[in-house]
Design an enzyme around this catalytic site. Structure first.
Site, mmCIF file in Angstrom:
data_model
loop_
_atom_site.group_PDB
_atom_site.id
_atom_site.type_symbol
_atom_site.label_atom_id
_atom_site.label_comp_id
_atom_site.label_asym_id
_atom_site.label_seq_id
_atom_site.Cartn_x
_atom_site.Cartn_y
_atom_site.Cartn_z
ATOM 1 N N GLY A 98 41.125 50.669 36.954
ATOM 2 C CA GLY A 98 41.946 51.288 35.902
ATOM 3 C C GLY A 98 41.835 50.599 34.538
ATOM 4 O O GLY A 98 42.602 50.918 33.626
ATOM 5 N N LYS A 99 40.875 49.683 34.402
ATOM 6 C CA LYS A 99 40.725 48.917 33.157
ATOM 7 C C LYS A 99 40.580 49.849 31.946
ATOM 8 O O LYS A 99 41.292 49.712 30.953
ATOM 9 C CB LYS A 99 39.484 48.008 33.223
ATOM 10 N N THR A 100 39.634 50.781 32.033
ATOM 11 C CA THR A 100 39.327 51.644 30.892
ATOM 12 C C THR A 100 40.511 52.545 30.539
ATOM 13 O O THR A 100 40.835 52.726 29.364
ATOM 14 C CB THR A 100 38.084 52.508 31.209
ATOM 15 N N SER A 157 33.685 41.461 35.006
ATOM 16 C CA SER A 157 33.702 40.000 34.809
ATOM 17 C C SER A 157 34.234 39.284 36.052
ATOM 18 O O SER A 157 35.318 38.696 36.033
ATOM 19 C CB SER A 157 34.506 39.618 33.564
ATOM 20 N N SER A 207 35.563 47.749 39.625
ATOM 21 C CA SER A 207 35.215 49.071 39.122
ATOM 22 C C SER A 207 36.222 50.087 39.671
ATOM 23 O O SER A 207 36.502 50.090 40.864
ATOM 24 C CB SER A 207 33.795 49.427 39.585
ATOM 25 N N GLY A 208 36.786 50.885 38.800
ATOM 26 C CA GLY A 208 37.734 51.902 39.263
ATOM 27 C C GLY A 208 39.174 51.430 39.355
ATOM 28 O O GLY A 208 40.062 52.206 39.718
#
Lengths: 183, 183
Positions: B16-18, B85, B13-14
């Protein structure tokens, strides 16, 4: 890209949804459409594992199928859904999602409980009448018949081939499948 | 029909995926691909409502996303998945499903817990360190880094635009998106 659509079969267990859907699927593929068939029983193994048959769980199941069907419709798929889908509101929500991205065609496979129980393809009605299966649509759980489906099939009075043909003709008239090539 | 593919972002989380996925999505659409973005957070509102963060529930969530992604891939969609995931086996299963119908490209967005916590975009790490969020990946829950992802991004040392460009170039080299039109 080809226009996507969702062909949604609703009706009691044993009414003939799967039998008719199978004939429609084969014909659509013969005419070059790529079909995705989301069958209620199969979906419960994957998408909706863990859900039961309360109204809430049934609505979640139909919402999920409708969500996936609408996404596939957006990408040009010919989506066939065959699921009891007993509640009108959940079906209407699925229709609204599908119509955001393509065409939605509702098919009501109308078979009486008596006739479905007489066939009892999966030997479920007998258990439902004895109370061994709870929340069984048509026996101990409600089925809300659709008010204005695009296609209404009385499966006691029409052969599956003839029903399937009527559906394919409707899809053809709407420009969703190419006409059959005649020799 | 255009060949479908799944581009799967995994990472903390965080990490940078999005941010990176958003740049890739815009570029794919600019080049004429129809994109379906299955974001982990959004999917939990629809597809995976009711699931928690135990290993079993996380695996079910990823299985479900993988199942839907593979069906969309089959119909020629450019599918982007962005989801923590954390478990290798679940990701490998999703890959196997995707490869049945098209190409699967794994992207590992590698950011250290320290750096992700420093940014703490959603103010979650602080709560996780205080124990107010249980089963938080990287803090109190495992993350299994992929052994051989197609793209590895060290998001502390590369700007999102550069990472996105590398991904699009790979897709282009594999014939999955047309080359950019230059003026």
């Amino acid at each position: 890209m080809t226009e996507g659509f969702t062909l949604w079969f609703t009706g009691l267990s044993g009414a003939g949804k799967t039998t008719i859907a199978e004939i429609v699927r084969a014909e659509l593929e013969r005419r070059g459409r790529r079909v995705e068939w989301l069958d209620g029983d199969e979906v419960r193994e994957h998408l909706s594992k863990g859900l039961g048959f309360s109204k809430e769980d049934r609505d979640t199941n139909i919402d999920r199928i409708g969500w996936v069907a609408s996404k596939l419709t957006r990408h040009g798929a010919a989506v066939i859904v065959s699921a009891i889908s007993p509640y009108a509101e959940a079906r209407n929500n699925a229709r609204a999602m599908g119509e955001e991205h393509g065409t939605f065609v509702g098919v009501f496979v109308d078979g009486s409980v008596e006739e479905c129980a007489r066939r009892d393809v999966k030997a479920l009605y007998e258990k439902a009448f004895r109370g061994e299966i709870k929340e069984f649509t048509g026996v101990s759980d409600p089925y809300e018949a659709p008010a204005s489906p695009e296609v209404c099939i009385e499966s006691e009075h029409e052969e599956p081939e003839a029903s399937a043909q009527r559906i394919v003709e409707l899809l053809e008239a709407r420009g969703l499948v190419p006409a059959a090539v005649t020799a």
